[in-house]
Each structure stands twice: as C-alpha cells, then as structure tokens.
Enzyme design. Structure first.
Site, PDB file in Angstrom:
ATOM      1  N   HIS A  69      26.354  34.840  17.409  1.00  0.00           N
ATOM      2  CA  HIS A  69      24.892  35.433  18.331  1.00  0.00           C
ATOM      3  C   HIS A  69      25.441  35.806  19.702  1.00  0.00           C
ATOM      4  CE1 HIS A  69      20.517  35.012  19.331  1.00  0.00           C
ATOM      5  NE2 HIS A  69      21.322  34.895  20.566  1.00  0.00           N
ATOM      6  N   CYS A  70      25.047  37.133  20.212  1.00  0.00           N
ATOM      7  CA  CYS A  70      25.558  37.666  21.210  1.00  0.00           C
ATOM      8  C   CYS A  70      24.206  37.569  22.114  1.00  0.00           C
ATOM      9  CB  CYS A  70      25.815  38.911  21.124  1.00  0.00           C
ATOM     10  SG  CYS A  70      26.396  39.796  22.713  1.00  0.00           S
ATOM     11  N   PRO A  71      24.527  36.802  23.347  1.00  0.00           N
ATOM     12  CA  PRO A  71      23.420  36.465  24.232  1.00  0.00           C
ATOM     13  C   PRO A  71      23.068  37.865  24.969  1.00  0.00           C
ATOM     14  CG  PRO A  71      25.393  35.777  25.174  1.00  0.00           C
ATOM     15  CD  PRO A  71      25.665  36.078  23.740  1.00  0.00           C
ATOM     16  N   ASN A  74      20.583  39.698  22.827  1.00  0.00           N
ATOM     17  CA  ASN A  74      19.735  38.654  22.579  1.00  0.00           C
ATOM     18  C   ASN A  74      19.510  38.727  21.077  1.00  0.00           C
ATOM     19  OD1 ASN A  74      17.900  36.699  23.162  1.00  0.00           O
ATOM     20  ND2 ASN A  74      16.089  38.242  23.260  1.00  0.00           N
ATOM     21  N   ASN A  75      20.453  38.754  20.162  1.00  0.00           N
ATOM     22  CA  ASN A  75      20.252  38.981  19.007  1.00  0.00           C
ATOM     23  C   ASN A  75      21.529  38.483  18.397  1.00  0.00           C
ATOM     24  OD1 ASN A  75      19.204  39.190  16.447  1.00  0.00           O
ATOM     25  ND2 ASN A  75      18.237  41.203  17.027  1.00  0.00           N
TER      26      ASN A  75
END
Length: 353
Positions: A69-71, A74-75
């Site tokens: 999950h990549c901040p 945001n997905n």
C-alpha cells in the site's frame, strides 16, 4: 522536453492512483468447491482470498496481486496498476536528472561570468554579468539560491525514487511481489527450522526474465490474466503458494507465545511514559498499535528489543469475533505461564480476561 517528462510522469502517477490495483470480488469462491481447503478466508470481505491476493487494512478490501500500500498514491500497488506505478518510478528520476543537468549548466554558465580570480582570493559579483548583452532572465542571488535548492530536491528525488524503481524491477523480473518475496523467505526459514527436507519452488516464476517482464508490461497497457488465475511453472499448481501460506499460518500459531499485560498502554505511537528506549525505538511501520489494560492476554508472534507484535485474546462471543492486532511495548507485558491442555494458569495463578 521538460513538458513531455511532466505529462508522462503525471499520467502514470494518476493512472496508478485512480485505476487502482483491482480487488477480489466480494463473496468470491473458487469454481471447484474442494479448492476452498487450499485458500484462506477473509472475514471482512466475506470471501476466500484468491491466489496472490492479500487483504489491505487501509483499503479494507482483498487486493489482487498486492505488492504494497503506497501512501503517495493513496492506494495499493497491485495487479492492474503495477505497470503504471513502476513507469512512474522510472520517469520521475529521469525527469529529475534532466532538470538537474539544466540547473547545473545554468549555475555554471552564470557563475563563470561573475567569478574573478586573484592571486590570493576569489570574488563573486552577483550584481551583473561581465558580458554584454545582459541575460534576458536576471540571475541574482535569489535565483542562485532557488536553483541550488531545486537541484538538491531533484538529486534527492532521483536517488530515493530510483532506489524504489530498482526494488520494483527486481521483483517484477522474478514475477513476484514484495509480499511474495517475504513469504518465500519465511518458507525457507520454516523448512530450515523443522528440517523437513522440503523444497519450496516459487510457482509463478516463468523461468525467463523476459516472460516475467511481459506478465506486467504489455503493449495494450492491460496486464495478462484476470487477477484470479495465474500461469504457473512446471511442477507447481495454482495453489502451491497458498498451501505454503497455510503452513506458515499454522507454524505461526505454534511458535507464538502468550503474554499478560502488567501495565496499561493507551496505544499511542510514541509512548513518553514507557521509557526513553521504548520512545525512540518505536517500529517504523504503518502497522497499528493496540491498547492494553492490565490483565489482558496477548498472543505474541514477533518482536523487537523493546516492542512486540501480537493479537489480543478476546472473548469471541462478547466481541463479535473481532481481532485486535498490533505493536505494544515489551515492558508492559510478562510471559504468561499456563497449562496447554487445560488452558489454566499454573502455580495457582488466576487467569485474567
């Protein structure tokens, strides 16, 4: 050229953000009911976890071929947007390298015309250039400072994002994800610990870097497959990895240790009242912390020197079957001695719930 870099970078960035990784349909079950025994069940999505899928706490869905999950987008990065995300990681450093070259040449040419060398000193006159005609865009002290600051940002982005690109390409060329690389390492550790003599072969490596590359990058931009069924190498089948995950889950329960809370803990990320070492060694992860009350029982599965990770033992009937997992300070708990057959505390100790 800079506009081209900007357009391509933003296109892949927003594609990775808005296209998304693809999610396992809610209530999904395999076509053959007997295959359910090889899969984990997700209580949140009320469905089985398809091969290569994992549940994301942030997205609150089971993600197909989840990498992480990549901040920044945001997905999650997964099945559908893995190519766009990787292209963004490639194009951003290339654009920054181009910008860095422009910044360096600009400062070099401008300073070259403003520097005078003496026998014992070097003087820089930022007021005006020593040549005519004067530049169209004035290059004063503020412009020099801004260019130097932008150069630092460009070089920092090149190094940081470039390293992420290299990491992503390593897993893509072996047709893995970051999570699957971790699962493979745990498989080796499990086999070595129990001396079972097993040989775990990662089932989705096609044996060729080019074939693995084509599993993610295609001319159409649409990845191969449907995100649920995957081609596997000879000697493996569709559920080779999920069977290994079930073995690791069972091994995790065997190796876990039961602890009892002896101090209250509010669940904050950096607890000031639990000591300086606990404060400054807080785990650098997005995984949650769990609040503890004195007497709570926790099943710890892994730990650091001053922190531990585990699941709070709850009364399923009273708590609706919810699970509370996360980090907590090691000094707040002590090992709980109990009889494994009767599940009662030893030495006349009262069992707290």
């Amino acid at each position: 050229m800079l506009l081209n870099w900007t357009v391509m970078i933003l296109y892949n960035y927003f594609s990775a953000m808005f296209v998304g990784p693809g999610y396992v349909p809610l209530g999904w079950t395999p076509e053959k009911s007997q295959d359910c025994m090889y899969l984990q069940y997700c209580k949140v999505c009320q469905s089985y976890k398809a091969p290569r899928s994992h549940h994301c706490r942030k997205c609150n869905r089971c993600v197909m071929k989840m990498d992480h999950h990549c901040p920044w987008i945001n997905n999650c990065c997964g099945y559908q947007n893995h190519a766009s995300f990787t292209l963004f990681l490639l194009l951003a450093p290339l654009g920054c390298i181009h910008a860095s070259f422009i910044f360096v040449m600009t400062m070099y040419t401008q300073l070259y015309n403003r520097i005078s060398f003496g026998w014992s000193s070097v003087k820089i006159d930022m007021s005006a250039a020593k040549r005519d005609p004067r530049p169209i865009i004035p290059f004063g002290l503020s412009a020099f400072a801004a260019s130097l600051f932008a150069l630092g940002l460009a070089l920092g982005t090149t190094i940081a994002v470039g390293m992420l690109f290299i990491i992503q390409m390593k897993v893509i060329l072996t047709n893995k994800t970051s999570i699957e690389s971790w699962i493979e390492e745990k498989a080796k550790d499990r086999i070595q610990y129990y001396q079972t003599g097993e040989i775990f072969i990662f089932p989705y490596d096609m044996g060729s870097k080019w074939k693995n590359f084509k599993q993610v990058f295609t001319w159409s931009g649409i990845p191969e497959g449907d995100g649920l069924d995957w081609p596997v190498r000879d000697g493996c089948h569709q559920y080779s990895l999920t069977i290994e995950q079930l073995k690791q889950k069972a091994d995790k329960r065997v190796r876990s240790v039961r602890y009892r809370a002896v101090e209250d803990y509010s669940g904050v990320c950096c607890p000031v009242t639990k000591g300086v070492r606990t404060l400054f060694t807080t785990p650098c992860t997005e995984e949650p912390r769990i609040a503890l009350s004195k007497g709570d029982l926790i099943l710890a599965t892994r730990g650091l020197k001053h922190w531990m990770y585990g699941e709070k033992i709850l009364d399923s009937a009273a708590d609706g079957g919810t699970r509370e997992r996360g980090w907590f300070p090691r000094k707040c708990v002590e090992k709980y001695q109990y009889d494994s057959e009767t599940d009662q505390p030893v030495d006349g100790e009262k069992k707290n719930r």
